[in-house]
Enzyme design. Structure first.
Site: not given
Length: 337
Positions: A163, A255
């Protein structure tokens, strides 16, 4: 949190790197073989677009005890999952603190999932700091070793930056274009998953959108871009961005959660279903966060489950776990021939 590794000494043994035995014919890998990117889709050995659905581990520095032969048997045969994402945190007491230990741990879990005919995402779970270049040298070392061990397998995908945040898309692409050749050295045709800006939101969480990726793609082939969402926090703006992006570039949702962005709080199954319907329609693969017994509502197992030996069925699952299991268990539509 306390560092706990519950798979025993054998789990930390270095794997040999030899090719795995052929998967059973009726497993996801047995059916689909080596996957590759064709156009905007992930395609199987027959060149047909497929959708892979499964789970992500939590950080292995905290919850390796939830990734056992028993839990993976349940994931493969009771949940009927296609794929497991193996999350190796870099900081937060993870890889940085003991590179060999966490490389060996990730490697063993790859072998365990491979033995069950599932695909595996090797997730370099960089989080804070948000610039992936901060961990560039560590990433080169990790992916060099992991591809040496597993680059010959047919079932491994490589997620190179979990991320990215607080960093320009140009810096993310620069990082990707340095790491992808490292992977290609040992897995020339492996699929690489590239994290997008603003916590893999295609830039939405920092005021941008998919156009920055569409207009300035990473200079590499056989890659996909990642998108993360948490349905109670990320509503229609995020959903529509994913929808538009998937028509232009290859996307994989590595995710997501049915709760808020912290994986906590009430489940929003209505919004989650909108995402799942879109991903089914456009054959966007996904892995849910997370396969552990963490106290948060986003962990699928009830607290204490990972100390026991019962994994299958719904009695050990939280509300989100029951819901996600039900949606993984629906029959795959894997086209062949």
């Amino acid at each position: 949190m306390t560092l706990t590794l519950g798979l025993g000494a054998a789990l930390l043994a270095t794997t040999s790197g030899s090719a795995a035995a052929a998967p059973a014919a009726d497993t996801p890998v047995g059916i689909n073989g080596k996957v590759s990117v064709c156009g905007t889709k992930l395609c199987n050995k027959d060149g047909k677009p497929i959708q892979l659905r499964g789970m992500s581990t939590h950080g292995t520095q905290w919850y390796s005890q939830c990734v056992t032969d028993g839990s993976l048997d349940a994931l493969a045969t009771d949940w009927n999952a296609d794929i497991l994402r193996v999350s190796t945190y870099v900081q937060e007491g993870g890889y940085e603190s003991n590179p060999k230990r966490f490389t060996d741990l990730a490697s063993q879990i790859v072998d365990q999932a491979t033995a069950r005919g599932m695909y595996v995402i090797v997730d370099w779970h960089m989080l804070d700091p948000g610039d992936p270049n901060y961990n560039l040298d560590r990433a080169k070392t990790f992916f060099t070793e992991m591809t040496k061990r597993h680059g010959s397998k047919t079932n491994v995908l490589w997620e190179i930056a979990n991320e990215p945040s607080g960093v320009s898309w140009a810096k993310v692409t620069s990082y990707a274009e340095k790491i992808i050749p490292v992977i290609r050295g040992n897995d020339p045709d492996g699929v690489v998953l590239v994290g997008t800006r603003a916590w893999s939101s295609l830039g939405v969480s920092e005021g941008s959108d998919e156009k920055e990726v569409v207009n300035s793609p990473v200079n590499a082939s056989n890659i996909m871009y990642t998108f993360h969402f948490y349905a109670a926090s990320h509503k229609d703006e995020y959903l529509q961005t994913l929808s538009r992006a998937a028509d232009r570039i290859p996307m994989f949702v590595t995710e997501f959660g049915t709760q808020n962005y912290a994986g906590e709080g009430a489940n929003d199954f209505t919004m989650s279903k909108k995402y799942l319907d879109l991903m089914a329609q456009k054959k966007i693969g996904w892995t849910n966060w997370n396969f552990s017994d963490d106290h948060r509502s986003g962990a699928v197992f009830k607290q204490g489950t990972c100390k026991g030996s019962t994994w299958a069925g719904t009695s050990v699952l939280k509300q989100a776990g029951v819901w996600v299991r039900d949606h993984i268990r629906t029959p795959d539509n894997f086209p062949t021939g």
